[in-house]
Design a protein around this motif. Structure first.
Motif, mmCIF file in Angstrom:
data_model
loop_
_atom_site.group_PDB
_atom_site.id
_atom_site.type_symbol
_atom_site.label_atom_id
_atom_site.label_comp_id
_atom_site.label_asym_id
_atom_site.label_seq_id
_atom_site.Cartn_x
_atom_site.Cartn_y
_atom_site.Cartn_z
ATOM 1 N N TYR A 95 0.828 -1.269 0.020
ATOM 2 C CA TYR A 95 0.070 -0.010 -0.205
ATOM 3 C C TYR A 95 0.828 1.352 0.103
ATOM 4 N N GLY A 96 0.592 2.143 -0.807
ATOM 5 C CA GLY A 96 1.603 3.307 -1.220
ATOM 6 C C GLY A 96 0.700 4.612 -1.392
ATOM 7 N N VAL A 97 1.501 5.672 -0.992
ATOM 8 C CA VAL A 97 1.008 7.101 -1.339
ATOM 9 C C VAL A 97 1.709 7.250 -2.719
ATOM 10 N N ASP A 98 0.656 7.548 -3.692
ATOM 11 C CA ASP A 98 1.087 7.838 -5.132
ATOM 12 C C ASP A 98 1.489 9.442 -5.249
ATOM 13 N N ASP A 99 2.565 9.846 -4.924
ATOM 14 C CA ASP A 99 2.982 11.292 -4.827
ATOM 15 C C ASP A 99 4.107 11.273 -5.330
ATOM 16 N N PRO A 100 4.507 11.766 -6.547
ATOM 17 C CA PRO A 100 5.795 11.916 -7.287
ATOM 18 C C PRO A 100 6.728 12.817 -6.412
ATOM 19 N N ASP A 101 6.113 14.037 -5.569
ATOM 20 C CA ASP A 101 7.226 14.636 -4.997
ATOM 21 C C ASP A 101 7.462 13.936 -3.580
ATOM 22 N N ASP A 102 6.472 13.170 -3.067
ATOM 23 C CA ASP A 102 7.078 12.610 -1.681
ATOM 24 C C ASP A 102 6.397 11.058 -1.591
ATOM 25 N N PRO A 103 6.705 10.120 -2.391
ATOM 26 C CA PRO A 103 6.015 8.845 -2.337
ATOM 27 C C PRO A 103 6.214 8.365 -1.032
ATOM 28 N N ALA A 104 5.527 7.213 -0.654
ATOM 29 C CA ALA A 104 5.709 6.359 0.607
ATOM 30 C C ALA A 104 4.929 4.724 0.222
ATOM 31 N N GLU A 105 5.654 3.673 0.585
ATOM 32 C CA GLU A 105 5.237 2.533 0.376
ATOM 33 C C GLU A 105 5.467 1.871 1.808
ATOM 34 N N TRP A 106 4.317 0.938 2.117
ATOM 35 C CA TRP A 106 4.167 0.027 3.257
ATOM 36 C C TRP A 106 3.595 -1.229 2.901
ATOM 37 N N TRP A 107 3.271 -2.085 4.109
ATOM 38 C CA TRP A 107 3.009 -3.300 3.562
ATOM 39 C C TRP A 107 1.801 -3.292 4.961
ATOM 40 N N VAL A 108 0.575 -3.838 4.692
ATOM 41 C CA VAL A 108 -0.444 -4.047 5.476
ATOM 42 C C VAL A 108 -1.129 -5.369 5.743
ATOM 43 N N LEU A 109 -1.016 -5.636 6.861
ATOM 44 C CA LEU A 109 -1.657 -7.170 7.453
ATOM 45 C C LEU A 109 -2.998 -6.846 7.974
ATOM 46 N N SER A 110 -3.840 -7.433 7.301
ATOM 47 C CA SER A 110 -5.383 -7.465 7.506
ATOM 48 C C SER A 110 -5.808 -8.925 7.711
ATOM 49 N N ASP A 111 -7.345 -9.281 7.973
ATOM 50 C CA ASP A 111 -7.942 -10.409 7.456
ATOM 51 C C ASP A 111 -8.128 -10.804 6.254
ATOM 52 N N LEU A 112 -8.269 -11.967 6.029
ATOM 53 C CA LEU A 112 -8.859 -12.476 4.597
ATOM 54 C C LEU A 112 -10.246 -12.248 4.570
ATOM 55 N N ASP A 113 -10.775 -12.270 3.289
ATOM 56 C CA ASP A 113 -12.192 -11.943 3.110
ATOM 57 C C ASP A 113 -12.987 -13.160 3.619
ATOM 58 N N SER A 114 -12.252 -14.345 3.868
ATOM 59 C CA SER A 114 -12.777 -15.453 4.431
ATOM 60 C C SER A 114 -13.200 -15.439 5.781
ATOM 61 N N ARG A 115 -12.913 -14.267 6.431
ATOM 62 C CA ARG A 115 -13.410 -14.102 7.964
ATOM 63 C C ARG A 115 -14.253 -12.833 8.027
ATOM 64 N N ARG A 116 -14.747 -12.621 6.789
ATOM 65 C CA ARG A 116 -15.529 -11.287 6.962
ATOM 66 C C ARG A 116 -16.783 -11.385 7.922
ATOM 67 N N GLN A 117 -17.248 -12.643 7.896
ATOM 68 C CA GLN A 117 -18.269 -12.402 8.850
ATOM 69 C C GLN A 117 -18.193 -13.142 10.178
ATOM 70 N N GLU A 118 -17.065 -12.825 10.658
ATOM 71 C CA GLU A 118 -16.570 -13.208 12.120
ATOM 72 C C GLU A 118 -16.615 -11.820 12.780
ATOM 73 N N ARG A 119 -17.138 -11.863 14.107
ATOM 74 C CA ARG A 119 -17.309 -10.677 14.896
ATOM 75 C C ARG A 119 -16.384 -9.601 14.854
ATOM 76 N N ASP A 120 -15.029 -10.529 15.063
ATOM 77 C CA ASP A 120 -13.600 -9.341 15.143
ATOM 78 C C ASP A 120 -13.040 -9.288 14.068
ATOM 79 N N HIS A 121 -13.547 -9.520 12.984
ATOM 80 C CA HIS A 121 -13.111 -9.171 11.686
ATOM 81 C C HIS A 121 -12.217 -7.897 11.335
ATOM 82 N N VAL A 122 -11.058 -7.979 10.960
ATOM 83 C CA VAL A 122 -10.151 -6.785 11.002
ATOM 84 C C VAL A 122 -10.022 -6.380 9.367
ATOM 85 N N THR A 123 -10.757 -5.473 8.957
ATOM 86 C CA THR A 123 -10.771 -4.859 7.490
ATOM 87 C C THR A 123 -9.246 -4.516 7.083
ATOM 88 N N GLY A 124 -9.044 -4.367 5.967
ATOM 89 C CA GLY A 124 -7.923 -4.148 5.426
ATOM 90 C C GLY A 124 -7.776 -2.434 4.728
#
Length: 492
Positions: A110-139
């Motif tokens: 996941y990144g910031v698409d800014d040619p003057d000041d770009p940034a790039e990260w990696w984001v951990l979250s739950d898979l869609d297969s857990r979407r119906q779990e009460r504590d599902h963590v969205t990405g």
């Protein structure tokens, strides 16, 4: 995720260029667009011959089961067994000869698409297969992106991300805040946010607890929040969206309490939804939540009827809307809406600033599509409110029409051709604010070139149109203030 695991995983992802640009380049325009629509097969085909980056894409983005040897090579120096111990992978037996691995979490660039000041990260979250779990963590979803694009990014000392989820807003905050604190009530969200920050080598203070309890007695220069804002009955089906309070009561309480946690001049930005109740004006409803000493800009971006609101959030949870359980849930939700006389549900942004001056409170609609990020507009709105507060007598100021403002004229057809029907001034950037103007107002704006104070322009206009100056002043000043707030007129 411990420090060693995070370092080894970061080494692998960096070596194989698991970034937004590299993934887009590997997949190609068509397959990447298809993936954005939820169509996996074109992306899988494009990644088949992608080497170790292709393995990472198929494994982490596309839900594929990949052979042990291929996963070991792609993740080295992190072993698949250690990735499993960290909760990132799960072993799948009965597939390939040497066993296989599948993702247990969503790990995406996941990144910031800014040619003057770009940034790039990696984001951990739950898979869609857990979407119906009460504590599902969205990405990185629509709400996260909406808030990120609307946040004022000017440097601050301290920032609080209230209800951080997987940590998206805190990631952005590390670029412009000296110290970042993030809270959440869900242990699973805190664990994934902690892993996300470790993977990216970022120092973020993480606190456990509901709402503002973890930061009792503390103040911040900036607060951002994507809270559980979905109005409905007083229940929690999904922690990421349901507050446990009925309707918009939780949002009302948060708006009342947030300013006490701001430093003087500090700003809070959050997303929210409010009820349109029969016989009640929705702007008055939201205004009533504001405590004293707060500038507020509340912008309604969408309005949904109850049926659309319920259906949207049931789809978001991945429910089969024709199932018995989903219909029962929808029925209870709609019954509650009926009992509360809810006619519609609004959604938008709230910007709050602690002030010692006379508060400026503006509640307005912005229901058209906005192409540009709203973050710069929020910063501009706050600055323009400061300027207006410092210049109560606009008659002595020199103003100019902003460079990206045009005058539009429109006509209606008639028996003898087109007939002038009016005109408007409009911004061509940001939110594209647009204000209809009459002839004298258009003439006044034409004279706003920074050379003469507003008082002298109104005197000239009075002479040209044979109207009393006092009458023009009374009619003009409120409109001028609005044009300044919306950035169509700027101080010269």
């Amino acid at each position: 995720m411990d420090t060693t695991t995070a370092e080894h995983l970061r080494t692998a992802l960096t070596r194989h260029r698991y970034t937004t640009d590299a993934v887009r380049e590997l997949l190609g325009t068509g397959a990447h667009a298809a993936l954005g629509r939820g169509e996996v097969e074109p992306a899988y085909r494009a990644a088949r011959d992608g080497g170790e980056l292709g393995v990472l894409v198929r494994l982490l983005l596309l839900g594929s089961v990949e052979p042990d040897a291929a996963v070991a090579a792609a993740l080295a120096p992190l072993s698949p067994a250690d990735a499993e111990a960290a909760g990132l992978l799960r072993h799948v037996s009965g597939g390939t000869v040497d066993g296989g691995w599948a993702a247990a979490l969503d790990l995406r660039p996941y990144g910031v698409d800014d040619p003057d000041d770009p940034a790039e990260w990696w984001v951990l979250s739950d898979l869609d297969s857990r979407r119906q779990e009460r504590d599902h963590v969205t990405g990185v979803g629509g709400a996260s992106l909406t808030l990120a694009s609307a946040t004022d990014r000017r440097p601050v000392g301290t920032l609080l991300d209230l209800g951080t989820g997987c940590g998206v807003q805190a990631l952005h905050a590390t670029r412009h805040a000296g110290a970042v604190t993030a809270t959440d009530v869900a242990p699973r969200a805190l664990a994934l946010a902690r892993a996300t920050f470790a993977l990216n080598g970022l120092d973020v203070e993480l606190l456990d607890g509901p709402w503002l309890e973890p930061v009792a007695g503390r103040r911040f220069d900036r607060i951002v929040s994507n809270p559980p804002f979905v109005p409905g009955p007083a229940r929690v089906d999904y922690v990421y969206r349901d507050s446990g309070a009925a309707g918009d009561d939780a949002l009302a309480a948060l708006v009342r309490d947030l300013p006490a946690h701001l430093e003087p001049g500090g700003v809070a930005q959050l997303l929210g939804s409010w009820l349109h109740v029969r016989g009640e004006d929705w702007p008055d409803r939201v205004r009533s939540w504001l405590p004293p000493g707060v500038d507020a800009w509340i912008v309604q971006r969408e309005v949904a009827d109850p049926a659309l609101h319920v259906g949207t959030w049931q789809r978001d949870a991945g429910l089969d809307l024709t199932s018995t359980d989903a219909r029962a849930q929808a029925g209870a939700w709609l019954d509650w809406m009926d009992s509360a006389a809810v006619e519609a549900i609004g959604f938008g942004y709230l910007v709050l600033r602690r002030t010692d001056g006379t508060p400026e409170v503006v509640v307005e609609d912005l229901l058209t599509e906005v192409a540009d990020p709203l973050g710069p507009e929020v910063a501009g709105w706050l600055d323009r409110v400061d300027w207006l507060r410092a210049h109560p007598d606009l008659l002595d100021t020199r103003l100019a029409v902003a460079p990206q403002v045009v005058l539009e004229t429109f006509s209606t057809p008639g028996d003898e051709g087109w007939t002038d029907a009016g005109s408007a001034v409009a911004r061509l950037d940001g939110p594209r604010w647009r204000h209809e103007v009459d002839g004298p107002a258009a003439a006044l704006l034409a004279g706003c070139r920074g050379a003469l104070p507003l008082r002298e322009l109104l005197e000239l206009l009075s002479f040209a149109h044979d109207r009393p100056v006092d009458e023009l002043v009374a009619a003009t000043l409120p409109a001028v203030r609005e044009l300044v707030r919306h950035g169509l007129l700027v101080p010269a």
